[in-house]
Design an enzyme around this catalytic site. Structure first.
Site, PDB file in Angstrom:
ATOM      1  CD  GLU A 157      -3.050  -0.721   0.013  1.00 17.99           C
ATOM      2  OE1 GLU A 157      -3.265   0.459  -0.324  1.00 17.99           O
ATOM      3  OE2 GLU A 157      -3.603  -1.689  -0.540  1.00 17.99           O
TER       4      GLU A 157
ATOM      5  CB  SER B  96     -59.375  -5.405  -6.513  1.00 19.92           C
ATOM      6  OG  SER B  96     -59.852  -4.795  -7.694  1.00 19.92           O
TER       7      SER B  96
END
Length: 787
Positions: free
Chosen positions: A111, A483
């Site tokens: 890193e 409905s």
């Protein structure tokens, strides 16, 4: 000690803590000056101006100097399965002094090898990465560990020039406040490493099942490869790609003098043994987020730091059954939709050695969505597609597997939606191992199930994918029920003398604006036909709109508006117009589940609840919810009304629009109602067995037509049946006993006071029925409410 070892130790000593901001900025500008040519001075001036403008807007970072581990809020299912955690940090915080050198060295090697030499920004790294990217080699980043700390704590992940400026400035500011060891400690405890692990201590436990101090060089190198792209380099999901990165890190550790040649050889040869994978995680994201909000409302920010354990009513088995059922239903619908094109296009390198890395980087921005795998197309024709997955696997799609994306194949496809080499697409693997190309759905859905006797929520799925949308459709989506709202109108009618045997005319109607509250209205049935006189039982089973409207017209809309509040509905969301008969108001799925629960319990209304108890970090009880015991104070519907309505809704699942329910589940003690709204914008099924209510909804967030032939019975009912097949397994059938005040004559139920000619025997029989509407007329009237 050798000369090289002494030099390495000297280089590793941290810089003084007293460096000032002005000195750091001076070094930054000096570094940049050393890398640019005279022709780039204008660019430098713009950069310097951007730095000067951005610096006063930097966030306050004093919190980093007081960083302490916090105990997260953990949320559990009723059966003890961990559903989620909330909190900035995880429990496994390890101070820098306790982090083994092998882990630090592995991270630094890959890193930020010059971590102890730079002051937050590595200008040599910036130049190296820029040259590599310019040369079209594999893409390289230039973020130091300090810059990553700045990004992880304070910035978004968007890749913009502005964010990079803030990242650089924050890194310089952090370096002026913290020592190198403090910065490294923050990084190694905060970084996300996949599998829900934050920090290397957590990752060590998750991947290897051991404490951080017990890691070998090879294991440390494997974990060090995760920060760049946890999903791409996950050793469990993609061992091949992860191993290549691990071996590269081991080589870097040797190059930087962190390990000897003998250690290097042994590490490369070591065979890693991973912790046995746990069972498939339970997808309770929407339920856990709802619980988090409730707990936060009570405890505030302390909820995330004092180690609260929150226990839900949700059962992990039911939750996963609901999750799978809803996703299957949505994906089945999606396969019938027009292909909208790839999610992205990427340029693939000509050098095959760089291909895997480029694919991994691209798919990191398009993570797998459970069974919907992301893939990059490597080769495609009208008859075959080859794609690479994040796992490194290469799959082929042919035949029917290409049908959902057929419009994107071939040279004549629309360039905007064409599938070509480098396209990012979605793929699913069927039960027989055959792959299908598809797409992420745009349609949404919701599922909620609860015990009507206690209100305990058994399952909650608020949408297709919480990562895509945090909006919980179960609790937040106000939609027209269509409905599925009719049963509440029928319930009101029973108290006005109607019975299941009342004969009502299914004939055309026309109303002026005063009756509807808006404009003249000529409602139609879903299929455009009118069947004439029929019993109220048959009308509900077939979801006849004309019958529902006549019933509401007879009992009065204001009366019905007041009646539905018994079920927990809000009167102002259901205006007292005749359109209420067709569900033109607004409800949430949770409201509908609670309301149908009134029928399921025989007339009692019980408020839903999600959290059963809360304990502290030591297991001491902090709060407990005691389920109510049903008594008459909770009754909102008389027993015989609930019983008759249950009989009517049972007919819907036996012979009506939901007849598949009893047929497929092979039990008769289930009741419910389908619902589809105007222009098929919403599809519902609301149903229950007397110990379990479940509601399914599907629709678009921005309402639009689901399709000409899409209904609640076709879309939502199959999801409900799928779930109930699991949830009701092992439960005996339970039919309610008839209460006092009802009698059965000729197979039909009546209120006993209406036997001697009382009540309403018929309605609207004098209205005429069109004999045979032509096809064009039928086509034009298929636009209102449906079953």
């Amino acid at each position: 000690m050798s000369e090289s070892q002494r030099a390495g130790r000297a280089a590793a000593s941290p810089s003084p803590r007293s460096r000032s901001w002005s000195r750091s900025l001076f070094k930054a500008l000096g570094g940049i000056f050393g890398l640019i040519t005279a022709g780039a001075l204008a660019v430098l001036m713009l950069v310097a101006l951007a730095l000067a403008v951005a610096y006063p807007n930097l966030p306050e970072i004093s919190g980093l100097t007081d960083y302490r581990p916090k105990l997260p809020m953990r949320i559990y299912a009723a059966d003890g399965v961990l559903l989620g955690e909330f909190g900035e940090e995880r429990r496994n915080f390890v101070p820098s002094a306790q982090i083994p050198q092998v882990m630090k060295h592995a991270v630094l090697a890959i890193e930020d090898a010059r971590f102890y030499q730079h002051s937050g920004v590595d200008y040599l790294g910036v130049l190296r990465a820029g040259l590599a990217n310019f040369g079209e080699s594999r893409s390289q980043g230039a973020s130091t560990i300090t810059m990553q700390v700045a990004r992880n704590f304070y910035l978004s992940t968007e890749k913009t020039f502005t964010r990079k400026i803030y990242e650089i400035l924050l890194a310089l500011k952090i370096e002026s406040l913290l020592s190198k060891e403090q910065i490294l400690e923050l990084y190694m405890n905060q970084i996300f490493l996949g599998q829900r692990a934050y920090g290397f201590a957590s990752a060590s436990a998750v991947y290897f099942g051991k404490p951080l101090g017990a890691l070998s060089i090879a294991e440390a190198a494997m974990l060090a490869g995760l920060p760049k792209a946890p999903s791409a380099y996950n050793p469990i999901a993609n061992p091949k790609r992860a191993t290549l990165r691990q071996l590269y890190i081991i080589d870097r550790m040797l190059d930087n003098g962190y390990i000897t040649a003998e250690q290097h050889a042994a590490a490369r040869a070591e065979k890693l043994v991973y912790r046995a994978p746990s069972a498939t995680p339970v997808h309770g994201e929407y339920a856990t987020e709802a619980a988090r909000q409730l707990v936060y409302a009570h405890y505030g920010d302390d909820a995330y730091s004092v180690g609260l354990n929150v226990h839900l009513t949700v059962n992990s088995r039911d939750q996963m059954a609901a999750y799978r059922a809803l996703r299957r239903g949505i994906l089945d619908y999606e396969r019938r939709q027009f292909y909208r094109g790839p999610e992205a296009y990427i340029d693939l390198p000509a050098d095959a050695r760089d291909l895997d890395t480029r694919i991994a980087e691209a798919l990191a921005d398009h993570p797998d969505n459970d069974e919907l795998k992301a893939g990059v197309v490597l080769d495609v024709s009208a008859k075959k597609l080859v794609a690479a997955l994040q796992s490194g696997e290469t799959v082929s799609v042919t035949g029917d597997g290409l049908r959902p994306v057929a419009s994107g194949l071939g040279d004549k496809a629309n360039p905007k939606t064409q599938i070509r080499r480098g396209a990012v697409i979605r793929l699913t693997k069927g039960p027989t191992g055959v792959w299908t190309a598809t797409q992420l759905p745009e349609v949404e859905g919701a599922f909620v199930a609860l015990d009507p006797r206690t209100g305990a929520i058994a399952a909650m799925i608020g949408g297709f994918d919480q990562a895509k949308s945090k909006f919980n459709h179960v609790t937040q989506a106000w939609r027209q029920p269509g409905s599925s709202f009719k049963p509440f109108i029928y319930s009101a009618a029973l108290e006005k003398g109607f019975s299941p045997a009342t004969v009502i005319n299914d004939a055309p109607l026309f109303f002026d604006a005063d009756s509807t509250g808006s404009q003249p209205w000529e409602p139609k049935n879903y299929d455009g036909t009118f069947e004439g006189p029929m019993s109220m039982r048959r009308a509900l089973a077939k979801s006849k709109n004309m019958v529902s409207i006549r019933i509401l017209q007879a009992i009065g809309a204001p009366y019905a508006q007041e009646w539905v509040t018994r079920f927990g509905f809000e009167a102002d969301k259901h205006p007292a117009y005749l359109t209420m008969a067709l569900g033109a108001g607004a409800v949430t799925p949770l409201q509908m589940a609670s309301a149908y629960g009134v029928f399921a319990t025989g007339g009692y209304r019980v408020n839903p609840y999600l959290i059963s108890k809360v304990t502290d970090a030591r297991g001491h009880l902090v709060h407990q919810f005691k389920p109510p015991v049903l008594d008459e104070s909770m009754r909102v519907l008389n027993p015989r009304n609930a019983f008759v309505m249950n009989s009517l809704l049972q007919e819907v699942t036996r012979s009506g629009t939901a007849a598949r329910a009893q047929a497929l589940l092979k039990r008769t003690d289930i009741s419910g109602k389908t619902g589809t709204t105007n222009d098929s914008h919403d599809a519902w099924f609301c149903g229950y067995q007397h110990e379990l209510v479940a509601v399914v909804w599907m629709g678009y967030d921005n309402p639009r037509k689901l399709g000409d032939r899409e209904t609640g019975g076709g879309l939502s009912l199959p999801i409900w049946i799928d779930y109930m097949g699991t949830a009701l397994k092992g439960r005996p059938e339970n039919e309610p006993l008839p209460p006092e005040g009802v009698v059965n004559i000729g197979g039909e139920w009546y209120y006993e006071e209406y036997l001697q000619g009382g009540g309403v025997s018929s309605l609207g029989l004098d209205d005429s029925i069109p004999q045979s509407p032509d096809s064009e007329e039928r086509k034009g009237i298929l636009d209102l409410f449906s079953r």
